[in-house]
Write an enzyme that holds these catalytic residues in place. Sequence first.
Site, PDB file in Angstrom:
ATOM      1  N   HIS A   9       4.606  -3.831 -12.974  1.00 27.02           N
ATOM      2  CA  HIS A   9       5.961  -3.534 -13.439  1.00 27.02           C
ATOM      3  C   HIS A   9       6.617  -4.864 -13.764  1.00 27.02           C
ATOM      4  O   HIS A   9       6.414  -5.857 -13.059  1.00 27.02           O
ATOM      5  CB  HIS A   9       6.726  -2.796 -12.340  1.00 27.02           C
ATOM      6  CG  HIS A   9       8.059  -2.249 -12.752  1.00 27.02           C
ATOM      7  ND1 HIS A   9       8.345  -1.856 -14.039  1.00 27.02           N
ATOM      8  CD2 HIS A   9       9.193  -2.020 -12.024  1.00 27.02           C
ATOM      9  CE1 HIS A   9       9.586  -1.392 -14.084  1.00 27.02           C
ATOM     10  NE2 HIS A   9      10.116  -1.494 -12.881  1.00 27.02           N
ATOM     11  N   ASP A  37      10.149  -2.917  -5.998  1.00 26.19           N
ATOM     12  CA  ASP A  37      10.949  -4.011  -6.558  1.00 26.19           C
ATOM     13  C   ASP A  37      11.755  -4.710  -5.467  1.00 26.19           C
ATOM     14  O   ASP A  37      11.827  -5.947  -5.422  1.00 26.19           O
ATOM     15  CB  ASP A  37      11.886  -3.476  -7.642  1.00 26.19           C
ATOM     16  CG  ASP A  37      11.114  -2.932  -8.837  1.00 26.19           C
ATOM     17  OD1 ASP A  37      10.050  -3.487  -9.161  1.00 26.19           O
ATOM     18  OD2 ASP A  37      11.580  -1.949  -9.447  1.00 26.19           O
ATOM     19  N   ALA A  38      12.367  -3.938  -4.575  1.00 29.28           N
ATOM     20  CA  ALA A  38      13.133  -4.527  -3.474  1.00 29.28           C
ATOM     21  C   ALA A  38      12.216  -5.289  -2.526  1.00 29.28           C
ATOM     22  O   ALA A  38      12.560  -6.374  -2.040  1.00 29.28           O
ATOM     23  CB  ALA A  38      13.894  -3.436  -2.724  1.00 29.28           C
ATOM     24  N   GLY A  39      11.036  -4.725  -2.252  1.00 25.40           N
ATOM     25  CA  GLY A  39      10.077  -5.392  -1.385  1.00 25.40           C
ATOM     26  C   GLY A  39       9.582  -6.696  -1.967  1.00 25.40           C
ATOM     27  O   GLY A  39       9.358  -7.682  -1.236  1.00 25.40           O
ATOM     28  N   GLU A  63      12.006   6.555 -16.821  1.00 26.42           N
ATOM     29  CA  GLU A  63      12.259   7.142 -15.499  1.00 26.42           C
ATOM     30  C   GLU A  63      13.611   7.837 -15.441  1.00 26.42           C
ATOM     31  O   GLU A  63      13.739   8.925 -14.862  1.00 26.42           O
ATOM     32  CB  GLU A  63      12.196   6.055 -14.430  1.00 26.42           C
ATOM     33  CG  GLU A  63      10.799   5.510 -14.182  1.00 26.42           C
ATOM     34  CD  GLU A  63      10.795   4.274 -13.312  1.00 26.42           C
ATOM     35  OE1 GLU A  63       9.718   3.885 -12.857  1.00 26.42           O
ATOM     36  OE2 GLU A  63      11.883   3.688 -13.081  1.00 26.42           O
ATOM     37  N   VAL A 119       3.096   2.996  -3.386  1.00 27.68           N
ATOM     38  CA  VAL A 119       3.005   3.889  -4.537  1.00 27.68           C
ATOM     39  C   VAL A 119       1.769   3.586  -5.382  1.00 27.68           C
ATOM     40  O   VAL A 119       0.909   4.439  -5.575  1.00 27.68           O
ATOM     41  CB  VAL A 119       4.284   3.793  -5.398  1.00 27.68           C
ATOM     42  CG1 VAL A 119       4.161   4.677  -6.630  1.00 27.68           C
ATOM     43  CG2 VAL A 119       5.512   4.202  -4.582  1.00 27.68           C
ATOM     44  N   GLU A 136      11.563  30.917 -16.485  1.00 28.32           N
ATOM     45  CA  GLU A 136      11.847  30.594 -17.882  1.00 28.32           C
ATOM     46  C   GLU A 136      12.232  29.128 -18.073  1.00 28.32           C
ATOM     47  O   GLU A 136      12.127  28.596 -19.177  1.00 28.32           O
ATOM     48  CB  GLU A 136      12.967  31.491 -18.421  1.00 28.32           C
ATOM     49  CG  GLU A 136      12.557  32.923 -18.664  1.00 28.32           C
ATOM     50  CD  GLU A 136      11.493  33.073 -19.752  1.00 28.32           C
ATOM     51  OE1 GLU A 136      11.370  32.173 -20.605  1.00 28.32           O
ATOM     52  OE2 GLU A 136      10.763  34.085 -19.729  1.00 28.32           O
ATOM     53  N   GLU A 172       7.110  28.164 -16.697  1.00 29.96           N
ATOM     54  CA  GLU A 172       6.387  28.333 -17.958  1.00 29.96           C
ATOM     55  C   GLU A 172       6.145  26.989 -18.637  1.00 29.96           C
ATOM     56  O   GLU A 172       5.085  26.747 -19.215  1.00 29.96           O
ATOM     57  CB  GLU A 172       7.168  29.264 -18.894  1.00 29.96           C
ATOM     58  CG  GLU A 172       6.401  29.598 -20.173  1.00 29.96           C
ATOM     59  CD  GLU A 172       7.082  30.670 -21.008  1.00 29.96           C
ATOM     60  OE1 GLU A 172       6.603  30.899 -22.137  1.00 29.96           O
ATOM     61  OE2 GLU A 172       8.071  31.274 -20.538  1.00 29.96           O
ATOM     62  N   TYR A 212       0.846  -1.191   0.000  1.00 29.73           N
ATOM     63  CA  TYR A 212       0.000   0.000   0.000  1.00 29.73           C
ATOM     64  C   TYR A 212       0.882   1.242   0.000  1.00 29.73           C
ATOM     65  O   TYR A 212       0.752   2.122   0.827  1.00 29.73           O
ATOM     66  CB  TYR A 212      -0.927  -0.023   1.220  1.00 29.73           C
ATOM     67  CG  TYR A 212      -2.235   0.711   1.016  1.00 29.73           C
ATOM     68  CD1 TYR A 212      -3.244   0.162   0.237  1.00 29.73           C
ATOM     69  CD2 TYR A 212      -2.451   1.957   1.599  1.00 29.73           C
ATOM     70  CE1 TYR A 212      -4.441   0.832   0.053  1.00 29.73           C
ATOM     71  CE2 TYR A 212      -3.649   2.638   1.417  1.00 29.73           C
ATOM     72  CZ  TYR A 212      -4.636   2.066   0.642  1.00 29.73           C
ATOM     73  OH  TYR A 212      -5.828   2.737   0.455  1.00 29.73           O
TER      74      TYR A 212
END
Length: 348
Positions: free
Chosen positions: A124, A100-102, A212, A40, A244, A248, A38
């Site tokens: 993923h 991914d590590a989890g 990414e 991302v 700039e 913008e 629970y």
Amino acid sequence: MAKINFGGVTEEVVTREELPMEKAREILKNETIAVIGYGVQGPGQALNLKDNGFNVIVGQRKASKTWDKAKNDGWVEGKDLFEIEEALEKGTIICYLLSDAGQIALWPTVKKHLTPGKSLYFSHGFGITYKEQTGIIPPDGVDVFLAAPKGSGTSLRRLFLEGKGLNSSFAIFQDATGKAHEKVTALGIGVGSAYLFPTTFEKEVYSDLTGERGTLMGAIAGIFEAQYNVLRSKGHSPSEAFNETVEELTQSLMPLVAENGMDWMYANCSTTAQRGALDWRHKFREATQPVFEELYNSVSSGNEARITIEANSKPDYREGLEKELKELRESEIWQAGAEVRKLRPERL
């Protein structure tokens, strides 16, 4: 699947018209969708599925911040919020949405609950594509597929609440039941996809890691910094340099590109801007394409996966990450950004 022509290239995609929500619910009516993680993607996908009428439960470690977050989001302990192993036992579709590590750390626990007939869902392709490094090798007898929203879980949820959606890719790694395609497309529609386009686990992770590190985060941050630094070195104020460089782009131009395309945005700016943008576009492409080639090769060779796994495995990873993020946060460009954002007028 519907056939769509993209600039002369025809793709087959799944749209909400051909797979409406009612049909998706019918396909998955006998399934218990267990969202594991629970962080991302988990909240957005779980809540969207729940609001769309699917049978969803959440599996999370008790007495954790994410457990408390799930409770605050309306999940009820013992009803649709469970400890991870209990959710794995109850679920017929395991949505494996940990980092991914989890995923690597929890895999031995997950694998023992993947009995024949169940499904394993990813958002993923990392764990499967780099299975020699992750050890994530699904057993026979289970469907393995992914639906990958092209954006964060926060954006997925926000757009859902606005009645919109994110585009998603989908892929099938293992079709043990002969029903993997209908299940993954039903899930993709259920989590809030605008439309679904086919890929493979390998292509999903190659494009995702390249994106990414490239235009989504790494390249755009580097380009911001380079232009900001040049403007500041030439005597421009932080306000002028930031506006700039970032403001913008994000507040004015990119929304127009999102709505109408880059060609429309070019056609609706000054002739001076048109001429300069058209000329310098080629220079930037030629300068950066070799970097993107190098990046893609690093991804496809597994080098980026190795770096990620090694970094995430260090006991002081969180401390090192916070140090790097602090350096980014406290750099002048993003300090200027924080002040500029405070000065944005409230929406009328």
